[in-house]
Motif scaffolding. Structure first.
Motif, PDB file in Angstrom:
ATOM      1  N   GLY A   1     -58.916 -80.170  17.079  1.00 22.99           N
ATOM      2  CA  GLY A   1     -57.677 -80.655  17.683  1.00 22.99           C
ATOM      3  C   GLY A   1     -57.393 -82.095  17.285  1.00 22.99           C
ATOM      4  O   GLY A   1     -57.915 -82.606  16.285  1.00 22.99           O
ATOM      5  N   ILE A   2     -56.575 -82.762  18.078  1.00 25.93           N
ATOM      6  CA  ILE A   2     -56.179 -84.144  17.779  1.00 25.93           C
ATOM      7  C   ILE A   2     -57.406 -85.043  17.639  1.00 25.93           C
ATOM      8  O   ILE A   2     -57.534 -85.807  16.689  1.00 25.93           O
ATOM      9  N   VAL A   3     -58.328 -84.935  18.592  1.00 32.04           N
ATOM     10  CA  VAL A   3     -59.512 -85.807  18.577  1.00 32.04           C
ATOM     11  C   VAL A   3     -60.421 -85.464  17.400  1.00 32.04           C
ATOM     12  O   VAL A   3     -60.858 -86.346  16.657  1.00 32.04           O
TER      13      VAL A   3
ATOM     14  N   ASP B   1     -42.862 -83.100  17.751  1.00 33.14           N
ATOM     15  CA  ASP B   1     -43.049 -81.671  17.512  1.00 33.14           C
ATOM     16  C   ASP B   1     -44.548 -81.419  17.362  1.00 33.14           C
ATOM     17  O   ASP B   1     -45.164 -81.816  16.374  1.00 33.14           O
ATOM     18  N   THR B   2     -45.129 -80.798  18.377  1.00 32.56           N
ATOM     19  CA  THR B   2     -46.573 -80.558  18.437  1.00 32.56           C
ATOM     20  C   THR B   2     -47.092 -79.746  17.245  1.00 32.56           C
ATOM     21  O   THR B   2     -48.136 -80.067  16.677  1.00 32.56           O
ATOM     22  N   GLY B   3     -46.355 -78.712  16.865  1.00 29.72           N
ATOM     23  CA  GLY B   3     -46.771 -77.879  15.737  1.00 29.72           C
ATOM     24  C   GLY B   3     -46.781 -78.665  14.436  1.00 29.72           C
ATOM     25  O   GLY B   3     -47.733 -78.581  13.653  1.00 29.72           O
ATOM     26  N   ASN B   4     -45.720 -79.457  14.215  1.00 29.75           N
ATOM     27  CA  ASN B   4     -45.653 -80.292  13.013  1.00 29.75           C
ATOM     28  C   ASN B   4     -46.785 -81.311  12.979  1.00 29.75           C
ATOM     29  O   ASN B   4     -47.369 -81.577  11.923  1.00 29.75           O
ATOM     30  N   MET B   5     -47.073 -81.894  14.152  1.00 28.84           N
ATOM     31  CA  MET B   5     -48.151 -82.888  14.242  1.00 28.84           C
ATOM     32  C   MET B   5     -49.484 -82.294  13.799  1.00 28.84           C
ATOM     33  O   MET B   5     -50.198 -82.867  12.976  1.00 28.84           O
ATOM     34  N   MET B   6     -49.810 -81.118  14.332  1.00 25.40           N
ATOM     35  CA  MET B   6     -51.104 -80.515  14.006  1.00 25.40           C
ATOM     36  C   MET B   6     -51.154 -80.037  12.558  1.00 25.40           C
ATOM     37  O   MET B   6     -52.192 -80.141  11.899  1.00 25.40           O
ATOM     38  N   GLN B   7     -50.040 -79.542  12.042  1.00 23.50           N
ATOM     39  CA  GLN B   7     -50.018 -79.124  10.633  1.00 23.50           C
ATOM     40  C   GLN B   7     -50.246 -80.318   9.705  1.00 23.50           C
ATOM     41  O   GLN B   7     -50.985 -80.213   8.722  1.00 23.50           O
ATOM     42  N   GLU B   8     -49.633 -81.452  10.038  1.00 27.69           N
ATOM     43  CA  GLU B   8     -49.800 -82.657   9.218  1.00 27.69           C
ATOM     44  C   GLU B   8     -51.245 -83.167   9.281  1.00 27.69           C
ATOM     45  O   GLU B   8     -51.819 -83.565   8.271  1.00 27.69           O
ATOM     46  N   LEU B   9     -51.836 -83.119  10.474  1.00 28.13           N
ATOM     47  CA  LEU B   9     -53.238 -83.537  10.628  1.00 28.13           C
ATOM     48  C   LEU B   9     -54.168 -82.637   9.812  1.00 28.13           C
ATOM     49  O   LEU B   9     -55.073 -83.119   9.124  1.00 28.13           O
ATOM     50  N   LEU B  10     -53.938 -81.328   9.883  1.00 28.79           N
ATOM     51  CA  LEU B  10     -54.754 -80.376   9.117  1.00 28.79           C
ATOM     52  C   LEU B  10     -54.578 -80.606   7.615  1.00 28.79           C
ATOM     53  O   LEU B  10     -55.544 -80.572   6.853  1.00 28.79           O
ATOM     54  N   LYS B  11     -53.346 -80.869   7.210  1.00 25.27           N
ATOM     55  CA  LYS B  11     -53.052 -81.112   5.797  1.00 25.27           C
ATOM     56  C   LYS B  11     -53.809 -82.347   5.300  1.00 25.27           C
ATOM     57  O   LYS B  11     -54.412 -82.340   4.225  1.00 25.27           O
TER      58      LYS B  11
ATOM     59  N   ALA C   1     -58.384 -84.756   2.404  1.00 28.63           N
ATOM     60  CA  ALA C   1     -59.495 -85.713   2.423  1.00 28.63           C
ATOM     61  C   ALA C   1     -60.844 -85.016   2.209  1.00 28.63           C
ATOM     62  O   ALA C   1     -61.893 -85.596   2.498  1.00 28.63           O
ATOM     63  N   ASP C   2     -60.808 -83.771   1.715  1.00 31.38           N
ATOM     64  CA  ASP C   2     -62.026 -83.023   1.407  1.00 31.38           C
ATOM     65  C   ASP C   2     -62.904 -82.810   2.650  1.00 31.38           C
ATOM     66  O   ASP C   2     -64.126 -82.910   2.602  1.00 31.38           O
ATOM     67  N   ILE C   3     -62.241 -82.531   3.770  1.00 31.38           N
ATOM     68  CA  ILE C   3     -62.946 -82.197   5.014  1.00 31.38           C
ATOM     69  C   ILE C   3     -62.936 -80.676   5.147  1.00 31.38           C
ATOM     70  O   ILE C   3     -61.881 -80.047   5.052  1.00 31.38           O
ATOM     71  N   LEU C   4     -64.103 -80.089   5.340  1.00 26.76           N
ATOM     72  CA  LEU C   4     -64.222 -78.632   5.449  1.00 26.76           C
ATOM     73  C   LEU C   4     -63.913 -78.202   6.872  1.00 26.76           C
ATOM     74  O   LEU C   4     -64.447 -78.770   7.825  1.00 26.76           O
ATOM     75  N   ILE C   5     -63.047 -77.221   7.051  1.00 21.39           N
ATOM     76  CA  ILE C   5     -62.702 -76.720   8.387  1.00 21.39           C
ATOM     77  C   ILE C   5     -62.973 -75.219   8.438  1.00 21.39           C
ATOM     78  O   ILE C   5     -62.456 -74.466   7.601  1.00 21.39           O
ATOM     79  N   LEU C   6     -63.787 -74.809   9.385  1.00 21.68           N
ATOM     80  CA  LEU C   6     -64.073 -73.387   9.576  1.00 21.68           C
ATOM     81  C   LEU C   6     -63.603 -72.966  10.964  1.00 21.68           C
ATOM     82  O   LEU C   6     -64.025 -73.550  11.972  1.00 21.68           O
TER      83      LEU C   6
END
Length: 370
Positions: free
Chosen positions: A23-25, A173-183, A188-193
């Motif tokens: 999430g955000i944190v 826009d909460t959805g846009n915020m999280m999509q941008e963070l994930l992007k 930044a070469d961070i692995l997300i599972l």
């Protein structure tokens, strides 16, 4: 779990930092760690298909507390504590905007309003009386008055004649915020599972053993960013709090713009284009809403519909398009818990329903514990 040599090599070998919660944190923690340690291997584990708690489920309020909520906090926190907390929320919002950009999160500075029901004469009078005092406390931070009295121009029903206005509030826009963070995290070469549940862990001193159902791996450091799901981690200092939300179908000629608060922050609504999003009501049944289970209850949904019909959209036709819920993390104190749990294990949790405001700061502080 049967893993290949390649899967083990690329995802689960020589991990420097494992973050639980995307999430955000969690994502701010990962991005801050990447800034500090450019060559580190960073893995983020998420138990949901999307960030599970509140990061993709919140109402999208860029706020730091309504007047009645601040006055309520002063009953259990010192003046200094409340001012420091608002400063953290405000700084967190600036950090979020700086990292993601206003365009990416669809930042709309329409301001925020608080309304008071007709029967809440006492609460309304207290807020009007103490408004100058709260403005004085906040002036060093904002260099201007935060709260002012305004007449209701929105045509709300069954409320006091005046609203409290705050020009420093905005919508995102909460959805846009999280999509941008994930992007940004992926860039930044961070692995997300996703859909990975940490069932246990043990700090061995020179590494941490992390168990995912029937599979385990080693990481140098383990950081928890699981907010509402962190009860066991913090010995009860964090309690889950479910927030129920609904959104209407588009409403013709809707003239409501901004973020709106009611009853010490327990109810909140906003426009999303020509729809109304409305949430809250856990104060109707604290016990049932202290849960990590998603879902709706009749008592809360009936109250939300009643507010729509009699207060927010009186004499207007509307239909409810969708309902959902999110899980926040709260406790006896509104201050977040950012701490070291053992030699190699850390946590940043208990955002007090202010994740959008404070999440980026908590993530940064969590990463800086390393």
């Amino acid at each position: 779990m049967e893993l290949s040599y390649w899967e083990l090599k690329n995802w689960f070998t020589d991990i420097d930092y494992t973050i639980v919660g995307s999430g955000i944190v969690g994502l701010h923690t990962a991005l801050r760690l990447r800034e500090r340690f450019p060559a580190a291997k960073i893995l983020v584990l998420e138990r949901g298909m999307l960030p599970q708690g509140a990061s993709t489920k919140n109402a999208g309020f860029a706020c730091f507390g309504s007047l009645s909520e601040i006055l309520d906090d002063l009953k259990t926190h010192s003046e200094e504590d409340v001012a420091a907390l608002i400063e953290k929320r405000w700084k967190g919002l600036q950090l979020l905007r700086k990292r993601l950009g206003d365009q990416a999160i669809d930042f709309k500075p329409h301001g925020g309003y608080e309304l008071f029901l007709k029967e809440d004469e006492l609460g309304f009078s207290e807020c009007i009386l103490k408004l100058p005092f709260i403005n004085e406390i906040l002036k060093p931070l904002f260099k201007a008055d935060v709260f002012s009295k305004e007449t209701d121009r929105f045509g709300f029903g069954n409320i006091q004649d005046y609203l409290i206005f705050n020009p420093f509030e905005a919508q995102i826009d909460t959805g846009n915020m999280m999509q941008e963070l994930l992007k940004q995290a992926v860039s930044a070469d961070i692995l997300i599972l996703n859909q990975q549940t940490v069932t246990s862990y043990s700090d061995a001193g020179n590494h941490v053993e992390v168990v995912l159902n029937d599979f385990s791996f080693k990481t140098n450091k383990l950081l928890f960013a699981t907010n509402g799901f962190a009860n066991a981690l913090t010995n009860g200092a964090v309690k889950p709090a479910r927030a129920q939300v609904l959104i209407t179908e588009p409403i013709k000629n809707l003239d409501i713009k901004g973020t709106f608060h009611l009853d010490r922050g327990y109810y909140y609504f906003r426009n999303i284009g020509d729809r109304i999003l409305l949430g809250g009501g856990r104060n109707l049944d604290f016990e049932t809403e202290t849960t990590t289970e998603f879902g709706q209850t009749k008592i809360v949904q009936n109250k939300l519909e009643d507010l729509l019909k009699n207060v927010i959209l009186p004499n207007q036709d509307f239909q409810i398009a969708h309902r959902w819920s999110g899980i926040m993390g709260i406790g006896n104190s509104k201050n977040p818990v950012v701490s070291q749990l053992s030699e190699n294990v850390f946590c940043g949790v208990r955002l007090g329903g202010m994740g959008v405001a404070i999440g980026s700061l908590v993530g940064t502080e969590l990463a800086d514990l390393i």
